[in-house]
Design a protein around this motif. Structure first.
Motif, PDB file in Angstrom:
ATOM      1  N   TYR A   1      41.770  24.245  49.087  1.00 18.60           N
ATOM      2  CA  TYR A   1      41.562  24.746  50.446  1.00 18.60           C
ATOM      3  C   TYR A   1      41.762  23.636  51.475  1.00 18.60           C
ATOM      4  CZ  TYR A   1      39.468  28.870  48.265  1.00 18.60           C
ATOM      5  OH  TYR A   1      39.270  30.009  47.527  1.00 18.60           O
TER       6      TYR A   1
ATOM      7  N   GLN B   1      42.866  28.176  35.253  1.00 16.80           N
ATOM      8  CA  GLN B   1      41.484  28.579  35.550  1.00 16.80           C
ATOM      9  C   GLN B   1      40.859  29.285  34.353  1.00 16.80           C
ATOM     10  OE1 GLN B   1      39.846  31.709  35.937  1.00 16.80           O
ATOM     11  NE2 GLN B   1      37.966  30.592  36.445  1.00 16.80           N
TER      12      GLN B   1
ATOM     13  N   ASP C   1      35.538  26.580  40.995  1.00 18.05           N
ATOM     14  CA  ASP C   1      35.627  27.001  42.382  1.00 18.05           C
ATOM     15  C   ASP C   1      35.101  25.907  43.312  1.00 18.05           C
ATOM     16  OD1 ASP C   1      36.298  29.149  44.240  1.00 18.05           O
ATOM     17  OD2 ASP C   1      34.160  29.222  44.677  1.00 18.05           O
TER      18      ASP C   1
ATOM     19  N   CYS D   1      32.560  27.630  48.514  1.00 22.21           N
ATOM     20  CA  CYS D   1      32.747  26.721  47.375  1.00 22.21           C
ATOM     21  C   CYS D   1      31.515  25.843  47.168  1.00 22.21           C
ATOM     22  CB  CYS D   1      33.970  25.830  47.602  1.00 22.21           C
ATOM     23  SG  CYS D   1      35.548  26.653  47.342  1.00 22.21           S
TER      24      CYS D   1
ATOM     25  N   SER E   1      45.056  31.398  40.456  1.00 21.16           N
ATOM     26  CA  SER E   1      43.779  30.916  39.937  1.00 21.16           C
ATOM     27  C   SER E   1      42.625  31.804  40.362  1.00 21.16           C
ATOM     28  CB  SER E   1      43.548  29.477  40.423  1.00 21.16           C
ATOM     29  OG  SER E   1      42.271  29.011  40.050  1.00 21.16           O
ATOM     30  N   LEU E   2      42.507  32.088  41.656  1.00 23.72           N
ATOM     31  CA  LEU E   2      41.363  32.868  42.133  1.00 23.72           C
ATOM     32  C   LEU E   2      41.474  34.336  41.734  1.00 23.72           C
ATOM     33  CD1 LEU E   2      38.711  32.712  43.614  1.00 23.72           C
ATOM     34  CD2 LEU E   2      39.912  33.096  45.774  1.00 23.72           C
TER      35      LEU E   2
ATOM     36  N   TRP F   1      46.915  28.597  43.840  1.00 24.82           N
ATOM     37  CA  TRP F   1      45.573  29.033  44.207  1.00 24.82           C
ATOM     38  C   TRP F   1      45.421  30.546  44.032  1.00 24.82           C
ATOM     39  CZ3 TRP F   1      45.195  32.416  48.451  1.00 24.82           C
ATOM     40  CH2 TRP F   1      43.901  32.871  48.719  1.00 24.82           C
TER      41      TRP F   1
ATOM     42  N   ASN G   1      40.345  34.391  38.201  1.00 23.11           N
ATOM     43  CA  ASN G   1      38.919  34.073  38.224  1.00 23.11           C
ATOM     44  C   ASN G   1      38.082  35.309  38.521  1.00 23.11           C
ATOM     45  OD1 ASN G   1      36.327  33.192  39.018  1.00 23.11           O
ATOM     46  ND2 ASN G   1      37.088  31.326  39.926  1.00 23.11           N
TER      47      ASN G   1
ATOM     48  N   HIS H   1      39.136  24.597  43.595  1.00 25.46           N
ATOM     49  CA  HIS H   1      39.500  25.446  44.733  1.00 25.46           C
ATOM     50  C   HIS H   1      39.164  24.770  46.056  1.00 25.46           C
ATOM     51  CE1 HIS H   1      39.422  29.391  42.176  1.00 25.46           C
ATOM     52  NE2 HIS H   1      40.582  28.778  42.122  1.00 25.46           N
TER      53      HIS H   1
END
Length: 381
Positions: free
Chosen positions: A119, A303, A111, A70, A142-143, A139, A146, A115
């Motif tokens: 985390y 996101q 990110d 990140c 979102s990722l 999460w 992404n 993010h």
């Protein structure tokens, strides 16, 4: 542990600075090799320091590893925007040049900030032996969104002919949230799935007497129409409405970097069925899956819309593809409302879940003795 992870993640700046000052470390294949080596070393580092008290959740290592990356993404965005310099200039040339696009810069900001915070929160909860399923699903959505848009946009857009070895590292960041989503979806829910009297009362009310749900249904239907329109635009539909929308409202959908078009196709083929399913879930009582899927999709939509809105407004987007001045507030409002709708639905489900629970049998409804019936149901909280 989360404080240690936060501080250790910033050691990535030292690696970037060293690579930026040593020309031998700036060759495309060398960048890939260093990237793989760093990921392995970071994993081994966290594995070794937790041996005396190993985490009971394997996703701890994913979150700790990705926290490190990140900082790299945030540094990339800051350098492309001219806020800092002298850290990642080499990566812009021989690493991943497409990170300099407006969409990718906004993606890196998300990110490096959103993010990263997720985390740290999830690492804290794992360390304290607390549940994190809800934020974990946000999460994962979102990722996953992404990286799927990012990878497909690279291949389909104007940078498809400039793929360097470092590109292949991105597949790790796609596979891990998919694995994380599967893991979290299959775990027991944090909340009971069966309700009693309160659930029965909530589910006896028709939609007309649930004004909040009625508003959400209307917003979801509007979001579905918006998704169809922009999906057809991305598919080059000859319909006049699509041509007008592309020309007068969002010319950014045809940006040659292809991220906006890929995102619209993702939402058209995957988001549209989920929006329709959420309408069904607000109409049909007892849809226990709503709590998971609304949170997952809220993460994906948040996101996507962050990167889309930010990319369309970013100065790196050339003037012909920016929102026309006379339509600016209309387009911005529509996009913000589009992003907010799944979040509002997810908040509705989590704040008052009775409508979405299964109803436990009450005494006298089955042939079981009353004492046994009480044992088969959860009490409403």
């Amino acid at each position: 542990m989360e404080t240690f992870v936060f501080l250790f993640s910033f050691s990535a700046l030292g690696i970037l600075y060293a690579m930026n000052t040593i020309p031998e470390l700036q060759e495309p294949f060398v960048i890939l090799e260093i990237g793989v080596a760093v990921l392995l070393i970071v994993f081994l580092f966290y594995f070794l320091i937790t041996r005396s008290n190993p985490p009971k959740d394997a996703l701890f290592f994913v979150f700790a590893e990705f926290s490190f990356t990140c900082v790299i993404d945030l540094t990339s965005a800051l350098e492309y925007d001219g806020i800092i310099s002298g850290v990642m200039e080499f990566y812009q040339k021989t690493g991943e040049p497409y990170l300099g696009t407006a969409y990718a810069i906004m993606m890196c900001y998300w990110d490096g900030i959103a993010h990263f915070i997720m985390y740290l929160v999830m690492i804290s909860r794992i360390t304290d032996r607390k549940a994190y399923r809800t934020i974990g699903l946000f999460w994962a959505g979102s990722l996953s969104a992404n990286m799927s848009v990012f990878i497909a946009g690279i291949v389909a857009g104007k940078y498809g002919s400039e793929i360097r070895p470092a590109f292949w590292l991105n597949f790790l960041f796609l596979l891990m949230p998919v694995w994380g989503a599967v893991t979290l979806f299959t775990r027991p829910k944090d909340r009971p799935l069966i309700g009693g009297y309160n659930a029965q009362h909530a589910q006896s009310m028709k939609l007309i007497w649930r004004p909040l749900d009625l508003i959400l249904v209307l917003l979801l239907l509007a979001a579905m129409a918006f998704t169809i329109l922009r999906g057809l635009v991305a598919l080059d539909s000859p319909l006049e409405a699509c041509s007008v929308y592309l020309r007068r409202y969002e010319p950014y959908l045809k940006d040659p970097v292809a991220y906006p078009r890929v995102m619209m196709l993702h939402l058209f083929f995957y988001g549209l069925p989920l929006l329709g399913a959420f309408v069904y879930g607000l109409l049909k009582p007892g849809c226990t899956w709503m709590s998971d899927w609304t949170m997952f999709f809220a993460g994906a939509m948040t996101q996507c819309q962050w990167a889309h809105i930010g990319g369309s407004l970013h100065p790196r987007t050339t003037a012909p593809f920016r929102i026309p001045n006379d339509m600016f507030w209309y387009v911005l409002t529509a996009n913000l409302l589009y992003a907010a709708t799944p979040i509002l639905v997810a908040l509705r489900v989590y704040s008052n879940p009775y409508f979405f629970l299964k109803i436990a049998p009450f005494p006298g409804q089955t042939g079981l003795p009353n004492s046994e019936e009480k044992d088969t149901k959860y009490k409403d909280k």
